[in-house]
Motif scaffolding. Sequence first.
Motif, mmCIF file in Angstrom:
data_model
loop_
_atom_site.group_PDB
_atom_site.id
_atom_site.type_symbol
_atom_site.label_atom_id
_atom_site.label_comp_id
_atom_site.label_asym_id
_atom_site.label_seq_id
_atom_site.Cartn_x
_atom_site.Cartn_y
_atom_site.Cartn_z
ATOM 1 N N LYS A 1 5.936 6.509 -7.109
ATOM 2 C CA LYS A 1 5.091 7.797 -6.231
ATOM 3 C C LYS A 1 6.285 9.264 -6.546
ATOM 4 C CE LYS A 1 5.416 8.612 -1.020
ATOM 5 N NZ LYS A 1 3.773 9.467 -1.076
ATOM 6 N N VAL B 1 1.249 -1.370 0.059
ATOM 7 C CA VAL B 1 -0.131 -0.144 0.139
ATOM 8 C C VAL B 1 0.844 1.408 -0.339
ATOM 9 C CG1 VAL B 1 -1.999 1.335 1.104
ATOM 10 C CG2 VAL B 1 -1.341 -1.908 0.643
ATOM 11 N N THR B 2 0.545 1.832 -1.056
ATOM 12 C CA THR B 2 1.145 3.458 -0.836
ATOM 13 C C THR B 2 0.578 4.405 -1.109
ATOM 14 O OG1 THR B 2 2.873 4.746 -1.795
ATOM 15 C CG2 THR B 2 2.061 3.734 -3.542
ATOM 16 N N PHE B 3 0.864 5.823 -0.438
ATOM 17 C CA PHE B 3 -0.387 6.939 -0.605
ATOM 18 C C PHE B 3 0.596 7.991 -1.389
ATOM 19 C CE2 PHE B 3 -1.368 4.673 2.951
ATOM 20 C CZ PHE B 3 -3.419 4.620 2.954
ATOM 21 N N ILE B 4 -0.049 8.776 -2.556
ATOM 22 C CA ILE B 4 0.448 8.978 -3.660
ATOM 23 C C ILE B 4 -0.022 10.421 -3.833
ATOM 24 C CG2 ILE B 4 1.809 9.117 -5.686
ATOM 25 C CD1 ILE B 4 1.942 6.262 -5.671
ATOM 26 N N ARG B 5 0.645 11.657 -3.874
ATOM 27 C CA ARG B 5 -0.316 13.246 -3.873
ATOM 28 C C ARG B 5 -0.302 13.164 -5.455
ATOM 29 N NH1 ARG B 5 3.658 15.914 -0.756
ATOM 30 N NH2 ARG B 5 4.781 16.389 -2.693
ATOM 31 N N GLU C 1 -5.948 14.772 -0.499
ATOM 32 C CA GLU C 1 -5.334 15.449 -2.112
ATOM 33 C C GLU C 1 -4.247 13.846 -2.479
ATOM 34 O OE1 GLU C 1 -5.274 16.563 1.504
ATOM 35 O OE2 GLU C 1 -3.446 15.108 2.455
ATOM 36 N N SER C 2 -4.050 13.340 -1.674
ATOM 37 C CA SER C 2 -3.416 11.859 -2.096
ATOM 38 C C SER C 2 -4.892 11.274 -3.022
ATOM 39 C CB SER C 2 -2.825 11.258 -1.278
ATOM 40 O OG SER C 2 -1.941 12.042 -1.072
ATOM 41 N N GLN D 1 -9.358 7.678 -3.606
ATOM 42 C CA GLN D 1 -8.720 9.092 -3.564
ATOM 43 C C GLN D 1 -9.230 9.092 -1.725
ATOM 44 O OE1 GLN D 1 -10.248 12.182 -5.991
ATOM 45 N NE2 GLN D 1 -8.204 13.215 -4.365
ATOM 46 N N GLN D 2 -7.857 9.539 -1.529
ATOM 47 C CA GLN D 2 -8.115 10.289 0.278
ATOM 48 C C GLN D 2 -7.841 11.426 -0.066
ATOM 49 O OE1 GLN D 2 -6.940 7.507 2.497
ATOM 50 N NE2 GLN D 2 -8.307 6.112 1.628
#
Lengths: 153, 151
Positions: A134, A9-13, A101-102, A98-99
Motif C-alpha cells: 500500500k 482487508v486493505t483499501f489502496i488508492r 477511487e480505491s 474497485q471502490q
Amino acid sequence: MAESRFVYVTFIRTTPEKLWWALTDPEFTRKYWVESWQECEWKLGASWKLRVPIGDVAEGKVLEIDPPRRLVLSCRASEVFPEAHLEGYTRITYELEQQKESVKLTFIQEIDTPDSKAIGMASQGWPLVLSSLKSLLETGEPLAETRRFEGHG
Amino acid sequence: MPESRFVYVTYIRTTPENLWKALTDPEFMKQYWFGCHCESEWTPGSPWKLVSPDNKLFDAGEIIESNPPKRLVIRWTNQFKPELKAEGESRCTMELEPIGPAVKLSISHTIGREPSKFIDAVSGGWPKILSNLKSLLETGSIALLEAYPRS
C-alpha cells in the motif's frame, strides 16, 4: 469452512489493473515483498513458485484466475519451514474490488488443519507485506522493513 | 469462556507520537473516520465516546489503560444499534510499536460471546478506518471518502 484461516482487508488508492500487476510482476514484488518474486505463467493450472535470493520458499498451482478481480493459488511452504511444509497445501485467495477511487483488496490464506503453523506464519508476515505494498503504490516508497529478505522463522 | 475477536495489524510510516495524536485528536480523527470522532481525556477511568458526524452517540465506554504513545485500552459498548448494544461491553486494545522508521499498530477488539454481531460489524469497519489513517499519515489524503461507497 477451513479450520485455520487468516483474513486481511486493505483499501489502496490505485486501480484493479495496477494492483493486479503489483501482485504478480516479479520486479515490482521484490520491492515490497522482502525481495520475493513469483515464477508463474498466470494461467489456470500453471505451476507457481515463490522465490527469494536464497531459494524457493513455497510452491503450488493456479486454481482460479480472473484478472484483475480474483486469483486463487494452492501454496505449500518449502522444507525451509519444516512444520508448515508437513501441513501440506494451504489455499490463498486474492480478491480485488474497485471502490470509487480505491481498490478493496481481500487476502485470505486457509487450510483444513486446526492451529496451523503455516497460517500462524501467514498472519505474522502478511500485514507487513501488504502494508508495504500500500505504501509503495500510494507514495512510491515501500516500508524500509520489507526491502531485504532476512532469513525466516 | 466464549470470545469473539477481531485482530488487525498495519505498519505506518510515522512516529509513535504522531500516530498516538492521530488516534486521539478529534479534529484529525474526523478526516480518516468518515467524519466521526472520539471524545475523551484519554486517562485511565475517564469516559470515552464515539460520535457520528451529525452528533449521534455511536459508542460509549471508558479508558481502561492509557500509556502514550504505546498502549491504549478502551471499554467500548455500542449505543446506536439495539442488537449490538444488547451484546454489551467489548474491549479494544491498541498497541503502537516502533519498527525502524515506521510504527506497527495492532488493534485487538474482543467481546465475551461467540458469535458476535458487534465483532462482525467492527471487522468491516476497522480495515476502512485504518487504511484511511495510513494513507492520511503517509500521503496527506485518505483512500476512501465514504464508508459504504458504490463502485
